[in-house]
Design a protein around this motif. Structure first.
Motif, PDB file in Angstrom:
ATOM      1  N   PRO A  52      29.160   3.036  21.779  1.00 32.54           N
ATOM      2  CA  PRO A  52      28.352   4.115  21.152  1.00 32.54           C
ATOM      3  C   PRO A  52      28.722   5.355  20.803  1.00 32.54           C
ATOM      4  CG  PRO A  52      27.053   3.033  23.165  1.00 32.54           C
ATOM      5  CD  PRO A  52      28.733   2.885  23.192  1.00 32.54           C
ATOM      6  N   LEU A  53      29.882   5.797  21.259  1.00 32.60           N
ATOM      7  CA  LEU A  53      30.438   7.178  21.147  1.00 32.60           C
ATOM      8  C   LEU A  53      31.587   6.941  19.986  1.00 32.60           C
ATOM      9  CD1 LEU A  53      31.068   8.426  24.625  1.00 32.60           C
ATOM     10  CD2 LEU A  53      29.246   9.168  22.890  1.00 32.60           C
ATOM     11  N   GLY A  54      31.789   5.622  19.478  1.00 33.04           N
ATOM     12  CA  GLY A  54      32.910   5.385  18.542  1.00 33.04           C
ATOM     13  C   GLY A  54      33.724   4.554  19.071  1.00 33.04           C
ATOM     14  N   ARG A  55      34.647   4.125  18.303  1.00 33.04           N
ATOM     15  CA  ARG A  55      35.760   2.926  18.924  1.00 33.04           C
ATOM     16  C   ARG A  55      36.854   3.888  19.712  1.00 33.04           C
ATOM     17  NH1 ARG A  55      36.839   0.157  13.151  1.00 33.04           N
ATOM     18  NH2 ARG A  55      35.880   1.848  12.575  1.00 33.04           N
ATOM     19  N   HIS A  56      37.023   3.077  20.781  1.00 31.24           N
ATOM     20  CA  HIS A  56      37.926   3.749  21.631  1.00 31.24           C
ATOM     21  C   HIS A  56      39.097   2.831  22.080  1.00 31.24           C
ATOM     22  CE1 HIS A  56      34.861   6.685  22.195  1.00 31.24           C
ATOM     23  NE2 HIS A  56      35.755   7.418  22.808  1.00 31.24           N
ATOM     24  N   VAL A  57      40.262   3.242  22.056  1.00 28.56           N
ATOM     25  CA  VAL A  57      41.566   2.604  22.384  1.00 28.56           C
ATOM     26  C   VAL A  57      41.423   2.539  23.903  1.00 28.56           C
ATOM     27  CG1 VAL A  57      43.973   1.980  22.354  1.00 28.56           C
ATOM     28  CG2 VAL A  57      42.770   2.923  20.516  1.00 28.56           C
ATOM     29  N   LEU A  58      41.259   1.382  24.469  1.00 31.85           N
ATOM     30  CA  LEU A  58      41.161   1.213  26.039  1.00 31.85           C
ATOM     31  C   LEU A  58      42.741   0.817  26.466  1.00 31.85           C
ATOM     32  CD1 LEU A  58      37.583   0.045  26.743  1.00 31.85           C
ATOM     33  CD2 LEU A  58      38.358   2.304  26.508  1.00 31.85           C
ATOM     34  N   GLY A 181      31.773   8.145  31.304  1.00 27.81           N
ATOM     35  CA  GLY A 181      31.317   8.005  30.026  1.00 27.81           C
ATOM     36  C   GLY A 181      31.727   6.967  29.032  1.00 27.81           C
ATOM     37  N   LEU A 182      32.964   6.452  29.564  1.00 22.51           N
ATOM     38  CA  LEU A 182      33.529   5.252  28.815  1.00 22.51           C
ATOM     39  C   LEU A 182      33.443   3.861  29.595  1.00 22.51           C
ATOM     40  CD1 LEU A 182      36.567   6.974  27.045  1.00 22.51           C
ATOM     41  CD2 LEU A 182      34.494   6.037  26.214  1.00 22.51           C
ATOM     42  N   PRO A 183      33.611   2.776  29.118  1.00 22.81           N
ATOM     43  CA  PRO A 183      33.216   1.784  29.781  1.00 22.81           C
ATOM     44  C   PRO A 183      34.372   1.598  30.787  1.00 22.81           C
ATOM     45  CG  PRO A 183      33.626   1.304  27.730  1.00 22.81           C
ATOM     46  CD  PRO A 183      33.626   2.452  27.646  1.00 22.81           C
ATOM     47  N   PRO A 184      34.384   0.887  32.058  1.00 26.57           N
ATOM     48  CA  PRO A 184      35.552   0.156  32.780  1.00 26.57           C
ATOM     49  C   PRO A 184      36.133  -0.866  32.068  1.00 26.57           C
ATOM     50  CG  PRO A 184      33.292  -0.700  33.773  1.00 26.57           C
ATOM     51  CD  PRO A 184      32.831   0.292  32.311  1.00 26.57           C
ATOM     52  N   LEU A 185      37.221  -1.078  32.766  1.00 28.41           N
ATOM     53  CA  LEU A 185      37.971  -2.358  32.617  1.00 28.41           C
ATOM     54  C   LEU A 185      37.879  -3.483  33.702  1.00 28.41           C
ATOM     55  CD1 LEU A 185      41.114  -1.345  30.028  1.00 28.41           C
ATOM     56  CD2 LEU A 185      38.892  -2.787  29.596  1.00 28.41           C
ATOM     57  N   PHE A 186      38.031  -4.464  33.362  1.00 25.18           N
ATOM     58  CA  PHE A 186      38.228  -5.501  34.261  1.00 25.18           C
ATOM     59  C   PHE A 186      39.425  -6.452  34.019  1.00 25.18           C
ATOM     60  CE2 PHE A 186      33.674  -4.383  34.589  1.00 25.18           C
ATOM     61  CZ  PHE A 186      33.254  -4.567  36.020  1.00 25.18           C
ATOM     62  N   PHE A 187      40.482  -6.366  35.114  1.00 23.57           N
ATOM     63  CA  PHE A 187      41.558  -7.259  34.626  1.00 23.57           C
ATOM     64  C   PHE A 187      41.232  -8.448  35.758  1.00 23.57           C
ATOM     65  CE2 PHE A 187      42.738  -3.287  33.225  1.00 23.57           C
ATOM     66  CZ  PHE A 187      43.889  -3.463  32.361  1.00 23.57           C
ATOM     67  N   VAL A 246      35.319  -5.285  29.447  1.00 29.08           N
ATOM     68  CA  VAL A 246      34.424  -4.123  29.896  1.00 29.08           C
ATOM     69  C   VAL A 246      33.537  -4.746  30.840  1.00 29.08           C
ATOM     70  CG1 VAL A 246      34.766  -2.854  27.753  1.00 29.08           C
ATOM     71  CG2 VAL A 246      32.941  -4.318  27.926  1.00 29.08           C
ATOM     72  N   GLU A 247      33.307  -6.168  31.079  1.00 29.52           N
ATOM     73  CA  GLU A 247      32.411  -6.747  31.875  1.00 29.52           C
ATOM     74  C   GLU A 247      33.349  -7.861  32.745  1.00 29.52           C
ATOM     75  OE1 GLU A 247      28.919  -7.669  29.961  1.00 29.52           O
ATOM     76  OE2 GLU A 247      29.796  -9.217  29.149  1.00 29.52           O
ATOM     77  N   PRO A 248      32.915  -8.372  33.980  1.00 26.66           N
ATOM     78  CA  PRO A 248      33.804  -9.169  34.326  1.00 26.66           C
ATOM     79  C   PRO A 248      33.356 -10.546  33.587  1.00 26.66           C
ATOM     80  CG  PRO A 248      31.918  -8.606  36.172  1.00 26.66           C
ATOM     81  CD  PRO A 248      31.938  -7.582  34.765  1.00 26.66           C
ATOM     82  N   VAL A 249      34.342 -11.555  33.915  1.00 26.88           N
ATOM     83  CA  VAL A 249      34.086 -12.795  33.281  1.00 26.88           C
ATOM     84  C   VAL A 249      33.720 -13.658  34.534  1.00 26.88           C
ATOM     85  CG1 VAL A 249      36.555 -13.374  33.364  1.00 26.88           C
ATOM     86  CG2 VAL A 249      35.178 -14.660  31.999  1.00 26.88           C
ATOM     87  N   GLU A 250      32.632 -14.619  34.265  1.00 27.59           N
ATOM     88  CA  GLU A 250      31.983 -15.569  35.226  1.00 27.59           C
ATOM     89  C   GLU A 250      32.731 -16.959  35.117  1.00 27.59           C
ATOM     90  OE1 GLU A 250      30.410 -14.263  37.666  1.00 27.59           O
ATOM     91  OE2 GLU A 250      30.107 -12.053  36.584  1.00 27.59           O
ATOM     92  N   GLN A 251      33.247 -17.219  33.844  1.00 29.54           N
ATOM     93  CA  GLN A 251      33.555 -18.539  33.354  1.00 29.54           C
ATOM     94  C   GLN A 251      35.163 -18.608  33.730  1.00 29.54           C
ATOM     95  OE1 GLN A 251      33.310 -19.267  29.429  1.00 29.54           O
ATOM     96  NE2 GLN A 251      33.838 -21.369  29.596  1.00 29.54           N
TER      97      GLN A 251
END
Length: 700
Positions: A52-58, A181-187, A246-251
């Motif tokens: 929502p704040l624009g595109r961000h290089v994570l 304010g920016l989404p988390p990253l899940f590895f 930005v969210e965990p994968v369940e599959q």
């Protein structure tokens, strides 16, 4: 189309760094880099998310290496001052782009393949690493160091104490949220792995293409830790998988990969040839915003959703590109954004749109016309959703919506003042218009006439006699010719009527007086306009924005922002104009087959050589005005792809045998490069109808 670059092409570093791949997911997210997987722009990155704040290089990059037997071999590379480091590019054997990019590295007797895709509809990157080698080799381990940027894609970042280094364990991986304010990253990893927290900064990463554009080009990237993933034992080898989102994968990641790859391959088989390829590329621009509204991104990497670009690109992307439902959703959404008859020039996620375009509303009418042309049974939809908007546009322009927009006493549409740029030629330098077009621009009046005639047509269909435009149309046609026609040199249309004088510059804007469904220029003069544009403005990659014999002509688009803006519409070639040039050519031609043949032959370099250059499989925003017509601007532009696609469909319908023979010659040209360049080849597989042509082209 499938593009495969051999080792020699990959090791030609200077050229390989300028060939770029792009992946999208329908949300405005993207992954992109060079074919060496070395980032050359601040916009490059493995996961750029449309927030929502624009595109961000994570996730900017991964530093990758293979470890075993006491040795470590790097597969990745970055640009630092005066050096590429590490030297992973030296092991790159080949690069292939089909439905996703594939990189094959060779270290001794070991081959490691990296494949990448973005999951459709999810802000998630998935990578697969596959290993092959001899049985006597020691056990090998893949080491990955994530390099995070976590900044707006227009910005750069520096090492700072604000970054949050805490890492949280999650199933099959870890989670990190560097900044509030920016989404988390899940590895997350498929199989065994070890993660070692090791926060560090990688300093002074450079992006040479930003340096060339005159922008800051150096930043620091944050490493949260190190992932070690055992690779499958040899000789059988096998694959390991990594997901970053930005969210965990369940599959299960292997199942996810197989399902996504099947969907991509199935979609690819649905269409072949150049038309099928461009239609597929068009999907990259059709997105759902964070607020779940449909939108068209104007271009990758740095453009957002623009009203004018959306409505020019929408017919090719949607109504000719097989996405009519998406196109109708966009038209309905645009209609809701009208203000005093104006369509926003810029769509803001928070609804605070920018209304500074004089022509976007008139392109709305053209986009609806294209829908009806491809869907003759669509009048019911138009009456319910578009008709109120079209009437509001005409009323708004006639009452004067601001911005100096009004219909003058001679029936011409006026817009702007000496400080504003309200047409598509909108570049400014030092706060002043580079190409002043306030007054009565030629294409604005052609669009106005087309809109009035279309409203007149619909009013008759919908039995609304109060919208009779007959006299207004007659008066406008007469006034238009009196003010814009230039008799010399065979005859053509000037560019802007202002304060009693006509700017007689030869520009492509005159073509719209012939190309639009209701042309404002009388038939007997149309061929002269087409001839003028062909002789002075047509190039193998699009139309110039100014004739080369004009004192203001700029043959190169280069240098810093001010220098580039000064050339943006002063000669620079734009591919999107080809769609309307094709419309005008076919309308004015007495020999349709001959006209189609000539245009296709002229544009062969655009549809052949360029697809293996710059943004692979896509069409750039602009080209230099003078040979060799170097591509520039964004590597994938919505209206470039859309209008070049629409043009091919028009020519195929107008002259089917001519088009079929030409497309076969495209394959022949790819198989027999004329450059004589032996510094590597790009092998292209192109499906034409039910046949597959394997061709080889020299890299440019």
């Amino acid at each position: 189309m499938r593009f495969s670059f051999d080792k020699a092409a990959c090791q030609n570093i200077r050229r390989a760094l300028r060939k770029e791949w792009l992946l999208t997911n329908g949300l405005g997210d993207y992954a992109s880099s060079s074919i060496l997987c070395c980032n050359t722009r601040k916009y490059h990155g493995l996961l750029t998310v449309n927030t929502p704040l624009g595109r961000h290089v994570l996730l900017s990059a991964l530093e990758e290496s293979v470890r075993g037997g006491g040795k470590e071999f790097f597969l990745s590379t970055r640009q630092h001052p005066n050096v590429l480091y590490p030297d992973g590019h030296e092991y790159l054997e080949s690069f292939r782009l089909d439905q996703w990019p594939e990189f094959t590295y060779r270290v001794g007797d070991v081959h490691l393949r990296r494949e990448i895709f973005l999951q459709r509809g999810k802000s998630r990157l998935v990578l697969r690493y596959s290993l092959k080698g001899r049985s006597e080799l020691p056990p090998l381990c893949l080491r990955l160091k994530p390099l995070l940027a976590y900044r707006h894609f227009h910005a750069l970042t520096r090492a700072n104490p604000q970054v949050q280094t805490n890492v949280e364990t999650v199933p099959q991986g870890f989670r990190i949220e560097p900044y509030a304010g920016l989404p988390p990253l899940f590895f997350q990893v498929h199989g065994a792995f070890t993660f070692t927290a090791s926060p560090d900064w990688f300093h002074n990463v450079e992006y040479f293409q930003e340096q060339e554009r005159g922008f800051p080009a150096e930043e620091d990237l944050f490493q949260p830790g190190i992932l070690d993933i055992p690779l499958p034992p040899l000789p059988e080898g096998g694959s390991v998988y990594l997901a970053v989102g930005v969210e965990p994968v369940e599959q299960d990641l292997e199942e996810l990969w197989e399902a996504e790859s099947r969907a991509r391959i199935s979609a690819h088989k649905a269409g072949g040839g150049l038309i099928g390829n461009l239609a597929q590329m068009g999907r990259q621009f059709c997105i759902e915003t964070p607020s779940r509204t449909p939108a068209v991104l104007a271009g990758y990497h740095w453009f957002d959703a623009w009203g004018r670009d959306t409505l020019i690109a929408l017919p090719g992307l949607a109504f000719y590109g097989g996405r009519s439902e998406f196109g109708l959703r966009v038209l309905a959404q645009v209609a809701k954004s009208l203000k005093n008859g104006l369509v926003p020039n810029f769509f803001a996620e928070d609804g605070r749109h920018a209304y500074n375009s004089a022509d976007a509303s008139l392109w709305y009418a053209w986009s609806v016309q294209c829908y009806l042309k491809e869907n003759p049974d669509g009048l019911a939809w138009v009456r319910e959703h578009a008709w109120p908007a079209l009437k509001a546009i005409v009323k708004g322009y006639r009452s004067g919506p601001g911005l100096g927009i009004f219909v003058d006493e001679k029936g011409l549409l006026h817009a702007g003042d000496e400080k504003t740029q309200l047409t598509w030629m909108d570049a400014q330098a030092d706060g002043r218009p580079v190409t002043p077009r306030h007054g009565c621009p030629v294409e604005l009046n052609a669009l106005w006439y087309n809109t009035l005639a279309f409203v007149d047509f619909l009013a008759a269909k919908f039995h609304e006699p109060t919208w009779d435009e007959t006299q207004a149309l007659r008066d406008l046609r007469v006034s238009f010719f009196e003010h814009f026609w230039v008799a010399r040199g065979g005859g053509y249309l000037g560019d802007v009527w202002r304060d009693g004088f006509l700017d007689q510059s030869v520009r492509p804007n005159q073509i719209f007086a012939v190309s639009l469904p209701y042309p404002v220029l009388e038939e007997s003069y149309q061929a002269s306009v087409v001839e003028c544009v062909r002789n002075k403005l047509l190039t193998p990659f699009g139309l110039r924005t100014l004739a080369p014999d004009d004192p203001g002509y700029k043959g190169r688009y280069e240098g810093g922002p001010a220098a580039r803006d000064a050339a943006y519409h002063q000669g620079t070639v734009w591919p999107w104009l080809l769609g309307h040039y094709g419309d005008a050519l076919l309308r004015a031609a007495w020999d349709v087959d001959g006209a189609a043949q000539g245009l296709l032959d002229t544009l062969t370099p655009l549809y052949c050589d360029h697809l293996t250059d710059a943004g692979l499989a896509s069409i750039s925003e602009i080209f230099d005005a003078s040979p060799p017509y170097r591509p520039n601007g964004t590597i994938a532009q919505a209206w470039s792809v859309a209008e070049c696609l629409r043009l091919l469909i028009l020519l195929k319908r107008a002259a089917p045998p001519v088009y079929a023979a030409w497309e076969e010659r495209i394959a022949y040209r790819l198989a027999h490069p004329v450059s004589g360049d032996t510094a590597g080849v790009c092998r292209v597989t192109m499906t034409i109808g039910n046949n597959t042509e394997n061709t080889t082209a020299g890299t440019r």
